[in-house]
Motif scaffolding. Structure first.
Motif, PDB file in Angstrom:
ATOM      1  N   SER A 177       1.008  -1.304  -0.019  1.00 28.45           N
ATOM      2  CA  SER A 177      -0.430  -0.449   0.114  1.00 28.45           C
ATOM      3  C   SER A 177       0.784   1.125   0.113  1.00 28.45           C
ATOM      4  O   SER A 177       2.132   1.567   0.093  1.00 28.45           O
ATOM      5  N   ARG A 178       0.768   1.978  -0.157  1.00 22.87           N
ATOM      6  CA  ARG A 178       1.260   3.750  -0.643  1.00 22.87           C
ATOM      7  C   ARG A 178       1.199   3.672   1.055  1.00 22.87           C
ATOM      8  O   ARG A 178       2.872   4.644   1.156  1.00 22.87           O
ATOM      9  N   VAL A 179       0.795   3.607   2.132  1.00 25.74           N
ATOM     10  CA  VAL A 179       1.859   4.162   3.583  1.00 25.74           C
ATOM     11  C   VAL A 179       2.744   2.901   3.784  1.00 25.74           C
ATOM     12  O   VAL A 179       3.204   3.782   4.330  1.00 25.74           O
ATOM     13  N   GLU A 180       2.263   1.675   3.722  1.00 27.42           N
ATOM     14  CA  GLU A 180       3.400   0.670   3.988  1.00 27.42           C
ATOM     15  C   GLU A 180       4.735   1.671   3.154  1.00 27.42           C
ATOM     16  O   GLU A 180       5.845   1.735   3.297  1.00 27.42           O
ATOM     17  N   TRP A 181       5.019   2.148   1.848  1.00 34.56           N
ATOM     18  CA  TRP A 181       5.445   1.996   0.451  1.00 34.56           C
ATOM     19  C   TRP A 181       6.338   3.820   1.548  1.00 34.56           C
ATOM     20  O   TRP A 181       7.177   3.306   1.995  1.00 34.56           O
ATOM     21  N   MET A 182       5.782   4.102   2.721  1.00 31.77           N
ATOM     22  CA  MET A 182       6.695   5.244   2.528  1.00 31.77           C
ATOM     23  C   MET A 182       6.876   5.352   3.528  1.00 31.77           C
ATOM     24  O   MET A 182       7.725   6.331   4.164  1.00 31.77           O
ATOM     25  N   TYR A 183       6.841   4.052   4.556  1.00 29.80           N
ATOM     26  CA  TYR A 183       7.180   3.496   6.033  1.00 29.80           C
ATOM     27  C   TYR A 183       9.067   3.128   5.451  1.00 29.80           C
ATOM     28  O   TYR A 183       9.884   2.724   6.676  1.00 29.80           O
ATOM     29  N   ASP A 184       8.405   2.998   4.027  1.00 34.12           N
ATOM     30  CA  ASP A 184      10.657   2.341   3.796  1.00 34.12           C
ATOM     31  C   ASP A 184      11.124   3.370   3.405  1.00 34.12           C
ATOM     32  O   ASP A 184      12.963   2.464   3.242  1.00 34.12           O
TER      33      ASP A 184
END
Length: 103
Positions: free
Chosen positions: A69-76
């Protein structure tokens, strides 16, 4: 900001990452040998930071919403990298809409 130092296989000191004042860590793709004049190895740290940042930003753009998801991607990734990648994708998506409307 601060640097993370570790010992290499021969116990030589290496700079392996930069840590921002916000606590975000950028692990260098290649460690930097810490020896000799401080201005020389700090220049190497700067060069490696730029190289690593460029590679991370490319990777971030490539993996945008891919299998996450976009949110999971942002935390990377680091905040500034996310901002740059978002701008790239936003521009592409807006241009794509204009192309579709034009047809």
């Amino acid at each position: 900001s601060q640097l993370r130092f570790e010992k290499g296989s021969s116990q030589e000191p290496l700079a392996t990452a930069m840590i921002s004042s916000e606590g975000e860590t950028m692990v260098f793709k290649s460690s930097v040998m810490v020896e000799g004049k401080v201005e020389d190895w700090m220049t190497c740290v700067l060069d490696e930071m730029r190289r690593t940042n460029r590679l991370i930003t490319k990777e971030c753009i490539f993996t945008y919403c891919h299998e996450k998801s976009r949110v999971e991607w942002m935390y990377d990734y680091q905040g500034m990298v996310i901002l740059a990648a978002n701008q790239v994708w936003w521009t592409w998506e807006v241009e794509d809409v204009f192309k579709k409307v034009k047809k």
